[in-house]
Design a protein around this motif. Structure first.
Motif, PDB file in Angstrom:
ATOM      1  N   GLY A  38       6.569  18.102   3.017  1.00  0.00           N
ATOM      2  CA  GLY A  38       7.797  18.900   3.102  1.00  0.00           C
ATOM      3  C   GLY A  38       8.960  18.357   2.303  1.00  0.00           C
ATOM      4  O   GLY A  38      10.054  18.925   2.342  1.00  0.00           O
ATOM      5  N   GLY A  39       8.784  17.249   1.603  1.00  0.00           N
ATOM      6  CA  GLY A  39       9.862  16.787   0.727  1.00  0.00           C
ATOM      7  C   GLY A  39      10.453  15.440   1.086  1.00  0.00           C
ATOM      8  O   GLY A  39      11.355  14.965   0.399  1.00  0.00           O
ATOM      9  N   SER A  40       9.947  14.783   2.132  1.00  0.00           N
ATOM     10  CA  SER A  40      10.503  13.458   2.470  1.00  0.00           C
ATOM     11  C   SER A  40      10.398  12.501   1.283  1.00  0.00           C
ATOM     12  O   SER A  40      11.280  11.667   1.076  1.00  0.00           O
ATOM     13  CB  SER A  40       9.796  12.862   3.699  1.00  0.00           C
ATOM     14  N   GLY A  95      -1.098  11.580   7.029  1.00  0.00           N
ATOM     15  CA  GLY A  95      -2.432  12.109   7.302  1.00  0.00           C
ATOM     16  C   GLY A  95      -2.571  13.571   6.910  1.00  0.00           C
ATOM     17  O   GLY A  95      -3.631  13.991   6.426  1.00  0.00           O
ATOM     18  N   SER A  96      -1.506  14.344   7.069  1.00  0.00           N
ATOM     19  CA  SER A  96      -1.627  15.776   6.790  1.00  0.00           C
ATOM     20  C   SER A  96      -1.856  16.044   5.303  1.00  0.00           C
ATOM     21  O   SER A  96      -2.708  16.860   4.933  1.00  0.00           O
ATOM     22  CB  SER A  96      -0.372  16.515   7.270  1.00  0.00           C
ATOM     23  N   ASP A  99      -5.349  14.650   4.416  1.00  0.00           N
ATOM     24  CA  ASP A  99      -6.420  15.519   4.923  1.00  0.00           C
ATOM     25  C   ASP A  99      -6.487  16.825   4.119  1.00  0.00           C
ATOM     26  O   ASP A  99      -7.576  17.317   3.805  1.00  0.00           O
ATOM     27  CB  ASP A  99      -6.198  15.857   6.404  1.00  0.00           C
ATOM     28  N   THR A 136       2.305   7.309   2.956  1.00  0.00           N
ATOM     29  CA  THR A 136       3.731   7.191   3.304  1.00  0.00           C
ATOM     30  C   THR A 136       3.945   7.040   4.803  1.00  0.00           C
ATOM     31  O   THR A 136       5.063   6.814   5.238  1.00  0.00           O
ATOM     32  CB  THR A 136       4.529   8.421   2.820  1.00  0.00           C
ATOM     33  N   SER A 142      -6.634   7.992   7.597  1.00  0.00           N
ATOM     34  CA  SER A 142      -7.247   8.908   6.625  1.00  0.00           C
ATOM     35  C   SER A 142      -7.303   8.303   5.220  1.00  0.00           C
ATOM     36  O   SER A 142      -8.157   8.664   4.415  1.00  0.00           O
ATOM     37  CB  SER A 142      -6.465  10.236   6.606  1.00  0.00           C
ATOM     38  N   ASN A 145     -10.800   6.571   5.159  1.00  0.00           N
ATOM     39  CA  ASN A 145     -11.996   7.147   5.773  1.00  0.00           C
ATOM     40  C   ASN A 145     -12.335   8.465   5.087  1.00  0.00           C
ATOM     41  O   ASN A 145     -11.633   8.905   4.174  1.00  0.00           O
ATOM     42  CB  ASN A 145     -11.849   7.288   7.295  1.00  0.00           C
ATOM     43  N   GLY A 147     -12.889  11.465   6.706  1.00  0.00           N
ATOM     44  CA  GLY A 147     -12.713  12.611   7.605  1.00  0.00           C
ATOM     45  C   GLY A 147     -11.425  13.359   7.301  1.00  0.00           C
ATOM     46  O   GLY A 147     -10.514  12.828   6.658  1.00  0.00           O
ATOM     47  N   LYS A 158      -8.160  24.309  14.881  1.00  0.00           N
ATOM     48  CA  LYS A 158      -7.969  23.024  14.188  1.00  0.00           C
ATOM     49  C   LYS A 158      -9.330  22.355  14.186  1.00  0.00           C
ATOM     50  O   LYS A 158      -9.844  21.956  15.228  1.00  0.00           O
ATOM     51  CB  LYS A 158      -6.938  22.190  14.947  1.00  0.00           C
ATOM     52  N   SER A 180      11.826   4.691   6.009  1.00  0.00           N
ATOM     53  CA  SER A 180      12.461   6.018   6.112  1.00  0.00           C
ATOM     54  C   SER A 180      11.803   6.921   7.155  1.00  0.00           C
ATOM     55  O   SER A 180      12.188   8.077   7.318  1.00  0.00           O
ATOM     56  CB  SER A 180      12.438   6.713   4.739  1.00  0.00           C
ATOM     57  N   HIS A 196      -7.143   5.687  18.464  1.00  0.00           N
ATOM     58  CA  HIS A 196      -8.353   5.583  17.626  1.00  0.00           C
ATOM     59  C   HIS A 196      -9.193   4.387  18.070  1.00  0.00           C
ATOM     60  O   HIS A 196     -10.417   4.466  18.168  1.00  0.00           O
ATOM     61  CB  HIS A 196      -7.985   5.444  16.148  1.00  0.00           C
ATOM     62  N   HIS A 265      -9.836  13.111  21.299  1.00  0.00           N
ATOM     63  CA  HIS A 265      -9.434  13.827  20.085  1.00  0.00           C
ATOM     64  C   HIS A 265      -9.880  15.286  20.114  1.00  0.00           C
ATOM     65  O   HIS A 265      -9.133  16.178  19.708  1.00  0.00           O
ATOM     66  CB  HIS A 265      -9.986  13.129  18.834  1.00  0.00           C
ATOM     67  N   HIS A 269      -7.027  18.052  19.845  1.00  0.00           N
ATOM     68  CA  HIS A 269      -6.895  18.987  18.714  1.00  0.00           C
ATOM     69  C   HIS A 269      -6.655  20.413  19.202  1.00  0.00           C
ATOM     70  O   HIS A 269      -5.929  21.186  18.558  1.00  0.00           O
ATOM     71  CB  HIS A 269      -8.154  18.934  17.840  1.00  0.00           C
ATOM     72  N   HIS A 279      -0.112  15.689  16.898  1.00  0.00           N
ATOM     73  CA  HIS A 279      -1.451  15.153  17.161  1.00  0.00           C
ATOM     74  C   HIS A 279      -1.436  13.972  18.140  1.00  0.00           C
ATOM     75  O   HIS A 279      -2.129  13.972  19.164  1.00  0.00           O
ATOM     76  CB  HIS A 279      -2.106  14.749  15.841  1.00  0.00           C
TER      77      HIS A 279
HETATM   78  O1  NZQ Z   1       6.046  16.492   5.053  1.00  0.00           O
HETATM   79  P1  NZQ Z   1       6.993  15.397   4.758  1.00  0.00           P
HETATM   80  O2  NZQ Z   1       8.305  15.855   4.297  1.00  0.00           O
HETATM   81  O3  NZQ Z   1       6.409  14.330   3.890  1.00  0.00           O
HETATM   82  O4  NZQ Z   1       7.345  14.688   6.167  1.00  0.00           O
HETATM   83  C1  NZQ Z   1       6.362  14.085   6.979  1.00  0.00           C
HETATM   84  C2  NZQ Z   1       6.004  14.947   8.184  1.00  0.00           C
HETATM   85  O5  NZQ Z   1       7.078  15.754   8.554  1.00  0.00           O
HETATM   86  C3  NZQ Z   1       6.942  12.842   7.612  1.00  0.00           C
HETATM   87  N1  NZQ Z   1       6.822  11.647   6.790  1.00  0.00           N
HETATM   88  C4  NZQ Z   1       5.679  11.107   6.270  1.00  0.00           C
HETATM   89  N2  NZQ Z   1       5.966   9.961   5.623  1.00  0.00           N
HETATM   90  C5  NZQ Z   1       7.313   9.797   5.710  1.00  0.00           C
HETATM   91  C6  NZQ Z   1       7.849  10.861   6.443  1.00  0.00           C
HETATM   92  N3  NZQ Z   1       9.174  10.971   6.694  1.00  0.00           N
HETATM   93  C7  NZQ Z   1       9.968  10.020   6.213  1.00  0.00           C
HETATM   94  N4  NZQ Z   1       9.518   8.957   5.509  1.00  0.00           N
HETATM   95  C8  NZQ Z   1       8.211   8.802   5.234  1.00  0.00           C
HETATM   96  N5  NZQ Z   1       7.781   7.717   4.565  1.00  0.00           N
HETATM   97  O6  NZQ Z   1       6.195  12.687   8.816  1.00  0.00           O
HETATM   98  C9  NZQ Z   1       5.807  13.952   9.298  1.00  0.00           C
HETATM   99  C10 NZQ Z   1       4.389  13.898   9.818  1.00  0.00           C
HETATM  100  O7  NZQ Z   1       3.482  13.686   8.751  1.00  0.00           O
HETATM  101  P2  NZQ Z   1       1.913  13.881   8.987  1.00  0.00           P
HETATM  102  O8  NZQ Z   1       1.246  13.574   7.714  1.00  0.00           O
HETATM  103  O9  NZQ Z   1       1.674  15.197   9.617  1.00  0.00           O
HETATM  104  O10 NZQ Z   1       1.592  12.779  10.094  1.00  0.00           O
HETATM  105  P3  NZQ Z   1       0.300  11.961  10.393  1.00  0.00           P
HETATM  106  O11 NZQ Z   1       0.075  10.917   9.375  1.00  0.00           O
HETATM  107  O12 NZQ Z   1       0.439  11.550  11.795  1.00  0.00           O
HETATM  108  O13 NZQ Z   1      -0.915  12.999  10.238  1.00  0.00           O
HETATM  109  C11 NZQ Z   1      -1.287  13.867  11.259  1.00  0.00           C
HETATM  110  C12 NZQ Z   1      -2.467  14.713  10.831  1.00  0.00           C
HETATM  111  O14 NZQ Z   1      -3.626  13.901  10.616  1.00  0.00           O
HETATM  112  C13 NZQ Z   1      -4.719  14.373  11.400  1.00  0.00           C
HETATM  113  C14 NZQ Z   1      -4.016  14.996  12.571  1.00  0.00           C
HETATM  114  O15 NZQ Z   1      -4.862  15.864  13.286  1.00  0.00           O
HETATM  115  C15 NZQ Z   1      -2.862  15.712  11.918  1.00  0.00           C
HETATM  116  O16 NZQ Z   1      -3.248  16.924  11.364  1.00  0.00           O
HETATM  117  N6  NZQ Z   1      -5.660  13.299  11.689  1.00  0.00           N
HETATM  118  C16 NZQ Z   1      -6.463  12.868  10.692  1.00  0.00           C
HETATM  119  C17 NZQ Z   1      -7.424  11.906  10.877  1.00  0.00           C
HETATM  120  C18 NZQ Z   1      -8.305  11.472   9.778  1.00  0.00           C
HETATM  121  N7  NZQ Z   1      -8.318  12.156   8.651  1.00  0.00           N
HETATM  122  O17 NZQ Z   1      -9.035  10.489   9.908  1.00  0.00           O
HETATM  123  C19 NZQ Z   1      -7.652  11.282  12.171  1.00  0.00           C
HETATM  124  C20 NZQ Z   1      -6.580  11.547  13.157  1.00  0.00           C
HETATM  125  O18 NZQ Z   1      -7.130  11.406  14.442  1.00  0.00           O
HETATM  126  C21 NZQ Z   1      -5.915  12.871  13.043  1.00  0.00           C
HETATM  127  O19 NZQ Z   1      -6.682  13.880  13.671  1.00  0.00           O
END
Ligand code: NZQ
Ligand code: ZN
Length: 386
Positions: A38-40, A95-96, A99, A136, A142, A145, A147, A158, A180, A196, A265, A269, A279
């Protein structure tokens, strides 16, 4: 200990000021799609560091991948990959974004009817488009790994995917990025990584002494650094330990040779899919009820965890095991994470039945380390979490 095979091909580049090393990792002749959220990254300087490192490569950008990466949004990126003949993907995010990039890596080479099949038909990706990551947000693992979990808002689903072709080629982990991250996401990251480890540990003893101690050491380190990270995200010592814990919690190592659960998990989900709850918070909602419901089959490991991680020495095995569940819930509360579904929504009636119905439809008849968690049992656990 169970038999196992272990391979993890992801190169980790860890430490201060390492984002510039991107330059050496991406082939010079690659056409790169840079993916972000989203722009962070534009506010905290990470974007500028990445762009500088990529100055000698052809790059197209795709931003706006939301938390819980959305299928419809990712299809827009897939269109660009095909139109522009992209050859390499770079995820810059948590992770988002990572993934979402894994989904694109798989979908780019998939020639079936619709890429949604990869998720609904459990199609494993043997070979995906090569990609790397700049992490970040420590949380999911992720970055090391294979997944991925993708959301489809349209159907409130999901679903997970993966396969040996979906390991990042490299991941850059600079703990300074933590400075940040908002408190809410820091708490989420700590809770996700902690859970985990629990999913790969809170089963039954199998004589895997080293794996148990790997798991316990990650839990202890997370407990130790959590208050420091929350108090001061610029504390590099705490940040670097936090970041490496999150990666080690889910890069495959600690689950080798041991039974794993992952039911927390699976249920969690569904709560994200139905209510949009973060999550990590869904895990904190489900875990205490899950451990109480499955107390008899998990109590030996619960008691071991009580002794070794929380230092609980009083009482018999049952007392220790119960105390460990309470300690875990209190830890989540200390992070500012609520542990009941009703703390997040007033509209929770019928949720347990809906999740049980979905698991029935997907024929998920036996979750958990003993494959005995049937949909009717899932229903009971989710109700306990109201
Ligand atoms: O989108 P931006 O603007 O970057 O903001 C993000 C988002 O709003 C913000 N953020 C990230 N780095 C930042 C920051 N804000 C300020 N400074 C930074 N350095 O944080 C917010 C959340 O980010 P997101 O990527 O959604 O969080 P997370 O890493 O917790 O990921 C969650 C996702 O990963 C999946 C979850 O289900 C969920 O969809 N999972 C993936 C796994 C895997 N691939 O192995 C395992 C996990 O169990 C999980 O299911
Ligand atoms: Zn998780």
């Amino acid at each position: 200990m169970n038999n196992f095979e272990f391979i993890n091909p992801t190169k980790i580049i860890f430490g201060k000021d390492t984002i510039g090393k991107l330059e050496n990792e991406i082939p010079k002749d690659a056409k790169v799609l840079l993916l972000y959220g989203g722009g962070s990254i534009k506010k905290n300087g990470i974007y500028d560091q990445v762009k500088t490192a990529l100055s000698n490569v052809e790059v197209i950008e795709f931003g706006g991948i939301p938390a819980n990466p959305e299928y419809a949004k990712l299809l827009e990126a897939l269109h660009i990959i095909k139109e522009e003949n992209i050859t390499y993907l770079l995820a810059v995010g948590g992770g988002s974004v990572i993934d979402g990039t894994k989904f694109l890596s798989a979908a780019a080479y998939y020639d079936g009817d619709t890429p949604w099949d990869i998720l609904t038909q459990n199609i494993r990706t043997e070979k995906g488009m090569p990609f790397g990551t700049v992490l970040t947000l420590p949380a999911t693992g992720s970055e090391m790994n294979s997944g991925s979990v993708i959301t489809r808002v349209e159907t409130k689903e999901k679903l997970a995917m993966g396969g040996p072709g979906l390991f990042p080629q490299f991941s850059i982990l600079d703990p300074q990025v933590i400075s940040s991250i908002p408190q809410r996401q820091l708490a989420n990251g700590l809770t996700d990584a902690f859970t985990h480890v629990l999913e790969q540990y809170m089963t039954y003893p199998i004589g895997a002494l080293l794996q148990d101690r790997f798991a316990e050491s990650i839990l202890q380190t997370l407990i130790e650094v959590a208050p420091k990270v929350l108090k001061d995200p610029t504390d590099y010592k705490a940040a670097s330990n936090f970041m490496w814990c999150c990666t080690m919690a889910l890069n495959g190592l600690i689950q080798k040779g041991v039974p794993t659960d992952w039911a927390v998990h699976a249920m969690g989900h569904e709560l994200t899919a139905l209510f949009g709850i973060d999550h990590a918070r869904t895990l904190a909602i489900i875990a205490p009820s899950h451990y109480k419901y499955n107390f008899e089959t998990k109590k030996e490991k619960l008691a071991q965890y009580a002794e070794r991680v929380w230092g609980i020495t009083e009482g018999n095995i049952n007392d220790k095991a119960y105390a460990a569940i309470d300690k875990t819930e209190a830890f989540f509360h200390d992070l500012g994470i609520d542990t009941k579904l009703s703390d997040y929504t007033k509209d929770y009636e019928g949720t347990a039945e809906e999740i049980s119905k979905r698991f029935n439809e997907r024929q998920w008849m036996g979750l958990g380390e003993h494959q005995t968690l049937t949909p009717d049992r899932v229903e009971k656990i989710v109700k306990m979490a109201y």
